[in-house]
Every structure is written in C-alpha cells, then in structure tokens.
Design an enzyme around this catalytic site. Structure first.
Site, PDB file in Angstrom:
ATOM      1  N   SER A   1      -1.587 -11.597 -16.811  1.00 13.96           N
ATOM      2  CA  SER A   1      -0.696 -11.270 -15.701  1.00 13.96           C
ATOM      3  C   SER A   1      -0.469  -9.769 -15.635  1.00 13.96           C
ATOM      4  O   SER A   1      -0.519  -9.073 -16.659  1.00 13.96           O
ATOM      5  CB  SER A   1       0.645 -11.972 -15.936  1.00 13.96           C
TER       6      SER A   1
ATOM      7  N   TYR B   1       8.051 -14.599 -21.807  1.00 17.08           N
ATOM      8  CA  TYR B   1       6.840 -14.992 -21.066  1.00 17.08           C
ATOM      9  C   TYR B   1       5.829 -13.840 -21.072  1.00 17.08           C
ATOM     10  O   TYR B   1       4.655 -14.032 -21.384  1.00 17.08           O
ATOM     11  CB  TYR B   1       7.187 -15.374 -19.616  1.00 17.08           C
TER      12      TYR B   1
ATOM     13  N   LYS C   1       1.772 -13.216 -22.896  1.00 18.95           N
ATOM     14  CA  LYS C   1       0.525 -12.701 -22.294  1.00 18.95           C
ATOM     15  C   LYS C   1       0.004 -11.512 -23.099  1.00 18.95           C
ATOM     16  O   LYS C   1      -1.199 -11.412 -23.383  1.00 18.95           O
ATOM     17  CB  LYS C   1       0.745 -12.309 -20.829  1.00 18.95           C
TER      18      LYS C   1
HETATM   19  P1  NAD Z   1       1.248 -23.947 -13.122  1.00 23.34           P
HETATM   20  O1  NAD Z   1       2.475 -24.220 -13.900  1.00 23.34           O
HETATM   21  O2  NAD Z   1       1.158 -24.461 -11.742  1.00 23.34           O
HETATM   22  O3  NAD Z   1      -0.042 -24.458 -13.935  1.00 23.34           O
HETATM   23  C1  NAD Z   1      -0.086 -24.497 -15.342  1.00 23.34           C
HETATM   24  C2  NAD Z   1      -0.589 -25.886 -15.737  1.00 23.34           C
HETATM   25  O4  NAD Z   1      -0.671 -25.958 -17.168  1.00 23.34           O
HETATM   26  C3  NAD Z   1       0.356 -27.005 -15.285  1.00 23.34           C
HETATM   27  O5  NAD Z   1      -0.404 -27.998 -14.615  1.00 23.34           O
HETATM   28  C4  NAD Z   1       0.951 -27.536 -16.585  1.00 23.34           C
HETATM   29  O6  NAD Z   1       1.244 -28.914 -16.500  1.00 23.34           O
HETATM   30  C5  NAD Z   1      -0.152 -27.217 -17.583  1.00 23.34           C
HETATM   31  N1  NAD Z   1       0.305 -27.037 -18.978  1.00 23.34           N
HETATM   32  C6  NAD Z   1       1.286 -26.229 -19.443  1.00 23.34           C
HETATM   33  N2  NAD Z   1       1.380 -26.324 -20.776  1.00 23.34           N
HETATM   34  C7  NAD Z   1       0.423 -27.213 -21.165  1.00 23.34           C
HETATM   35  C8  NAD Z   1       0.026 -27.731 -22.428  1.00 23.34           C
HETATM   36  N3  NAD Z   1       0.640 -27.385 -23.553  1.00 23.34           N
HETATM   37  N4  NAD Z   1      -1.001 -28.622 -22.467  1.00 23.34           N
HETATM   38  C9  NAD Z   1      -1.623 -29.013 -21.332  1.00 23.34           C
HETATM   39  N5  NAD Z   1      -1.286 -28.555 -20.115  1.00 23.34           N
HETATM   40  C10 NAD Z   1      -0.265 -27.667 -20.035  1.00 23.34           C
HETATM   41  O7  NAD Z   1       1.036 -22.363 -13.130  1.00 23.34           O
HETATM   42  P2  NAD Z   1       0.005 -21.470 -12.298  1.00 23.34           P
HETATM   43  O8  NAD Z   1       0.791 -20.663 -11.341  1.00 23.34           O
HETATM   44  O9  NAD Z   1      -1.132 -22.253 -11.828  1.00 23.34           O
HETATM   45  O10 NAD Z   1      -0.436 -20.474 -13.461  1.00 23.34           O
HETATM   46  C11 NAD Z   1      -1.586 -20.719 -14.253  1.00 23.34           C
HETATM   47  C12 NAD Z   1      -1.681 -19.650 -15.324  1.00 23.34           C
HETATM   48  O11 NAD Z   1      -1.701 -18.361 -14.700  1.00 23.34           O
HETATM   49  C13 NAD Z   1      -0.495 -19.636 -16.290  1.00 23.34           C
HETATM   50  O12 NAD Z   1      -0.975 -19.315 -17.586  1.00 23.34           O
HETATM   51  C14 NAD Z   1       0.370 -18.504 -15.759  1.00 23.34           C
HETATM   52  O13 NAD Z   1       1.147 -17.909 -16.766  1.00 23.34           O
HETATM   53  C15 NAD Z   1      -0.684 -17.537 -15.240  1.00 23.34           C
HETATM   54  N6  NAD Z   1      -0.164 -16.634 -14.211  1.00 23.34           N
HETATM   55  C16 NAD Z   1       0.420 -17.159 -13.086  1.00 23.34           C
HETATM   56  C17 NAD Z   1       0.928 -16.301 -12.124  1.00 23.34           C
HETATM   57  C18 NAD Z   1       1.589 -16.845 -10.877  1.00 23.34           C
HETATM   58  O14 NAD Z   1       2.235 -16.086 -10.167  1.00 23.34           O
HETATM   59  N7  NAD Z   1       1.462 -18.121 -10.544  1.00 23.34           N
HETATM   60  C19 NAD Z   1       0.826 -14.925 -12.290  1.00 23.34           C
HETATM   61  C20 NAD Z   1       0.217 -14.423 -13.434  1.00 23.34           C
HETATM   62  C21 NAD Z   1      -0.289 -15.302 -14.389  1.00 23.34           C
HETATM   63  C1  UD1 Z   2       7.426 -12.702 -11.250  1.00 21.13           C
HETATM   64  C2  UD1 Z   2       7.600 -12.412 -12.703  1.00 21.13           C
HETATM   65  C3  UD1 Z   2       6.237 -12.099 -13.313  1.00 21.13           C
HETATM   66  C4  UD1 Z   2       5.305 -13.270 -13.091  1.00 21.13           C
HETATM   67  C5  UD1 Z   2       5.230 -13.576 -11.597  1.00 21.13           C
HETATM   68  C6  UD1 Z   2       4.428 -14.790 -11.321  1.00 21.13           C
HETATM   69  C7  UD1 Z   2       9.880 -11.543 -12.909  1.00 21.13           C
HETATM   70  C8  UD1 Z   2      10.724 -10.351 -13.207  1.00 21.13           C
HETATM   71  N1  UD1 Z   2       8.549 -11.324 -12.873  1.00 21.13           N
HETATM   72  O1  UD1 Z   2       6.864 -11.567 -10.631  1.00 21.13           O
HETATM   73  O2  UD1 Z   2       6.362 -11.844 -14.689  1.00 21.13           O
HETATM   74  O3  UD1 Z   2       4.006 -12.991 -13.588  1.00 21.13           O
HETATM   75  O4  UD1 Z   2       6.548 -13.793 -11.074  1.00 21.13           O
HETATM   76  O5  UD1 Z   2       5.026 -15.948 -11.800  1.00 21.13           O
HETATM   77  O6  UD1 Z   2      10.366 -12.648 -12.744  1.00 21.13           O
HETATM   78  N2  UD1 Z   2      12.460 -11.745  -4.529  1.00 21.13           N
HETATM   79  C9  UD1 Z   2      13.543 -11.858  -3.664  1.00 21.13           C
HETATM   80  N3  UD1 Z   2      14.131 -13.075  -3.537  1.00 21.13           N
HETATM   81  C10 UD1 Z   2      13.705 -14.193  -4.184  1.00 21.13           C
HETATM   82  C11 UD1 Z   2      12.586 -14.072  -5.062  1.00 21.13           C
HETATM   83  C12 UD1 Z   2      11.999 -12.839  -5.213  1.00 21.13           C
HETATM   84  O7  UD1 Z   2      13.952 -10.872  -3.052  1.00 21.13           O
HETATM   85  O8  UD1 Z   2      14.308 -15.279  -4.016  1.00 21.13           O
HETATM   86  C13 UD1 Z   2      11.780 -10.434  -4.652  1.00 21.13           C
HETATM   87  C14 UD1 Z   2      11.734  -9.877  -6.055  1.00 21.13           C
HETATM   88  O9  UD1 Z   2      12.864  -9.075  -6.306  1.00 21.13           O
HETATM   89  C15 UD1 Z   2      10.423  -9.074  -6.029  1.00 21.13           C
HETATM   90  C16 UD1 Z   2       9.539  -9.860  -5.051  1.00 21.13           C
HETATM   91  O10 UD1 Z   2      10.436 -10.657  -4.273  1.00 21.13           O
HETATM   92  O11 UD1 Z   2      10.643  -7.802  -5.481  1.00 21.13           O
HETATM   93  C17 UD1 Z   2       8.533 -10.778  -5.750  1.00 21.13           C
HETATM   94  O12 UD1 Z   2       9.228 -11.607  -6.673  1.00 21.13           O
HETATM   95  P1  UD1 Z   2       8.500 -12.825  -7.421  1.00 21.13           P
HETATM   96  O13 UD1 Z   2       7.789 -13.660  -6.432  1.00 21.13           O
HETATM   97  O14 UD1 Z   2       9.519 -13.473  -8.291  1.00 21.13           O
HETATM   98  O15 UD1 Z   2       7.370 -12.134  -8.292  1.00 21.13           O
HETATM   99  P2  UD1 Z   2       7.499 -10.932  -9.372  1.00 21.13           P
HETATM  100  O16 UD1 Z   2       8.906 -10.591  -9.662  1.00 21.13           O
HETATM  101  O17 UD1 Z   2       6.607  -9.846  -8.934  1.00 21.13           O
END
Ligand code: NAD
Ligand code: UD1
Length: 337
Positions: A125, A150, A154
C-alpha cells in the site's frame, strides 16, 4: 499460461483480479476465509467470465491446509491479497492485525517453500510511504515508518519478503504499492461491499447516493490543497487488476524483488470525487465539513514511471469512469453482494 493461487480472491481487489486472470487465460485456485467477503463474489466471477475454478474455504494461518492446496495443485505463482485492512480497527486490535497479516504471510511463505513455489505478488500500500516523504511518492523513498498497525504490517511484510529474496536468489517477489482503488467491474456484478459503516471515501459516498447514509462528512477543508480537502491518487479497480496481470508475467520471467507503485499519478480532492459521483448518479449529494481525521495527510499520489518501465503498465481510466462504474454497481446492488 500459468496456474495462479489467489489468496483473498473473494475480496474487493482479489475478485476483480480473478476476472482479469481468467479472461487472460490463466488458471486460478482461490483461497479465502470470508472474514471480509461473501461466497457470492465467487459466483459472480464465474458468471462474468463463464469459467470455473477451484476454491478452498480456509484461513491462510492454517499451514497444513495451505500445504495441501499446494500438494493438490501445481501452482506457478501466488497473488497474496488476504489480509485485514481497516486502519482504525488495527489501532484497536493490533495483535489480531499483526497475527492475521504477518503470521498469515509467514505461513504462506512456509507452504510455498515446502512445495518449491517461489514467485509471489504482494498487495502492499501507499501507506508504506508514511507521513514524511514528499509527493509524488517514488519507490526508492524510505518506507520504515507508519502511523498505525495496519501500515506497519505492510512495511514489515515488504521487509520479510525482501529478506526471503536475499536468502534465496531463486525467489521472485513483486511488492505492489496500491494507491486508492475505487470503482467496480463494468458489468455491475462486482464491486466494493464493505461491512458496516464504510471507512473509506468512495464507498461512503456510494451509500449516501443510495440513501443509506444521510450525508458525507468531509474530514477537513483547511489542508494546504487547491480546495482545502485531502488529495489522493484514485485508481480504477480494473486498472489495478490489470496491473496484477503484468506483475504475474514479471515474476514468472524474473528473479529478485521489485517494489512498484500502482496509481495514476494524478491527485483528486474529496470534492473532485464527490462531484464525479454526483455527475454519475445525476443529483447533488449532501455533505458537511467535519474536523480532520487523525492520521490523515494532505497529499498522496504516485510517481508512476517505474510501473511503466518495469511492467509496461499505465492506468487507463479517469475519475468519471471510476464514479460511473462504482455507481452502476451500487445502484444494482444497494445491499451489497
Ligand atoms: P478485502 O477485505 O475486500 O479482501 C481481502 C480478502 O482476504 C477478504 O476476502 C478476506 O475474507 C480475506 N482474508 C483476510 N484474512 C484472511 C485469512 N487469514 N485467510 C484467508 N482469507 C483471508 O480487501 P481488498 O480491498 O480487496 O484488499 C486486498 C489487499 O490489498 C489487502 O491486503 C489490503 O490490505 C491491500 N490494500 C487494499 C487497499 C484498498 O484501498 N482496498 C489499498 C492498499 C492495499
Ligand atoms: C485509507 C488508509 C490507508 C489505506 C487506504 C485503503 C487512513 C488514514 N488511511 O487511505 O492506510 O491503505 O485507506 O484502505 O485511514 N474522507 C472524507 N470522508 C470520509 C472518508 C474519507 O472526507 O467519510 C477523506 C479523507 O480525509 C481523505 C480521502 O477522503 O482525504 C480519502 O480517504 P480514504 O478513502 O479513507 O483513503 P485514505 O485515507 O487515503
């Protein structure tokens, strides 16, 4: 074509990536424990692609079961999405987060090693860039601090995988640093389906649009940004899924470790996202300015040069398409999957 093990394949990014892997002709084996997803996602992957695949409902912490998955399937590479991802919850439950994400990854690495599979694409991330680096974030910047457990999972998993590569030159690791994935599959069948009150901006706006939440709370309008709200690098989840195809091809052909940003390189404010969504759903959405959220930064966007150089990949979609596709999913699935 390869046989790819996808951990967390029922989740938001995993499910969209499974669609792209199947459409590209790869075979997939999916494992998930549904801790943050539903079996329906797997049905929809099959409906979209018309293809079937093997699924194991298991926890990646269970080494014996993971070992069996490798024994029963000839896996060429792993894409490792499985993990817990809620920043606020990780502050309340650090032990659960470190155990699930870090121990889970260690068990996965053990199962891979026991079965001679040494290629992995990991979901990292932009959070690894912490709060001190200037934007745009470049892969060579220091990444050893975070503001929450969290983020530290990473940082630590990147370090563990880097050390594994250093210990055995046969390993191939791709650390994908995602920026802010939003949007949904064009079919409207797959999208983000968060449990409870969404923490993230885009799914929150979607729930306001569908009438589940009264208004969007904007977390601060006094940042040093063009409109005072936080700026992020939003990326269409299908662009992100496509980036994984490139990463898989790369780990199949190369050895060693590479960290690569997957973003668009373009920053958008909270109001930019809100207005794009309003355009998509055809009406104004209520909002209120609230205090800043602890731990938030003003700016976060990627330098995307390395993804282009190493993978030949760039994001195609803009904010309008992200909002259109996200709205299409939400209006077709107001109660999620
Ligand atoms: P998500 O929660 O939708 O998907 C994660 C999946 O992993 C889920 O289906 C959950 O059931 C499964 N899981 C969790 N722990 C497990 C375990 N111990 N064994 C088996 N399955 C397990 O999340 P996502 O948004 O699809 O994110 C996927 C990956 O990308 C995560 O590692 C997350 O940290 C990373 N990531 C997500 C974002 C984002 O904004 N969505 C941003 C940066 C990184
Ligand atoms: C967040 C996490 C980041 C994670 C990512 C994806 C934090 C501080 N960071 O990123 O570690 O990898 O999600 O899961 O939580 N905002 C509003 N109102 C809301 C929600 C968000 O104004 O109800 C604003 C936030 O202040 C930010 C932007 O929208 O400026 C994006 O927020 P968000 O979607 O939560 O993502 P990040 O904070 O970038």
């Amino acid at each position: 074509m390869a046989n790819i093990l996808v951990t967390g394949g029922a989740g938001f990014i995993g499910s969209h990536t499974c669609v792209e892997l199947l459409n590209a002709g790869h075979d997939i084996v999916v494992v998930d424990n549904f801790s943050n997803s539903k079996p329906e996602a797997l049905k929809r992957i099959k409906a979209i692609t018309g293809k079937d695949f093997k699924f194991y409902e298991l926890d990646i912490l269970e080494l014996d079961k993971m070992d069996k998955v490798f024994k029963e399937n000839s896996i060429d590479a792993v894409i490792h999405f499985a993990g817990l991802k809620a920043v606020g919850e990780s502050v309340e439950k650090p032990v659960e987060y470190y155990h699930n994400n870090i121990t889970g990854t260690l068990m996965l690495i053990k199962a891979m090693r026991q079965n001679g599979c040494k290629r992995i694409v990991f979901s990292s991330s932009a959070t690894v860039y912490g709060v001190d680096n200037p934007v745009p974030y470049v892969e060579t910047m220091p990444t050893h601090t975070s503001t929450n457990p969290y983020g530290y999972t990473k940082v630590m998993i990147e370090q563990i995988l880097t050390d594994v590569c250093a210990s055995d030159p046969e390993w191939s690791v791709s650390l994908l640093r995602y920026f802010n994935p939003i949007g949904a599959h064009k079919s409207g069948l797959l999208g983000e389906d968060p449990n409870g009150i969404p923490n993230n901006l885009f799914p929150y706006i979607a729930q306001v649009a569908v009438g589940k939440r009264e208004f969007l709370g904007v977390f601060g309008n006094d940042y040093d940004t063009p409109d005072g709200t936080g700026v992020r690098d939003y990326i269409h989840v299908m662009d992100l899924a496509n980036g994984h195809l490139c990463a898989v091809d790369y780990v199949l052909e190369h050895k060693g470790v590479e960290a690569v940003n997957l973003g668009t390189g373009k920053g958008s404010s909270v109001f930019d996202v809100l207005h794009a969504f309003e355009k998509a759903c055809g009406r104004e959405l209520p909002y209120r300015i609230l205090p800043r959220r602890a731990g938030d930064i003003a700016w976060c966007y990627a330098n995307t040069d390395k993804a282009k150089e190493v993978f030949g990949w760039t994001a195609k979609y803009g904010l309008d398409e992200m909002a259109e596709d996200g709205w299409n999913f939400t209006k077709n699935n107001p109660d999620g999957l």
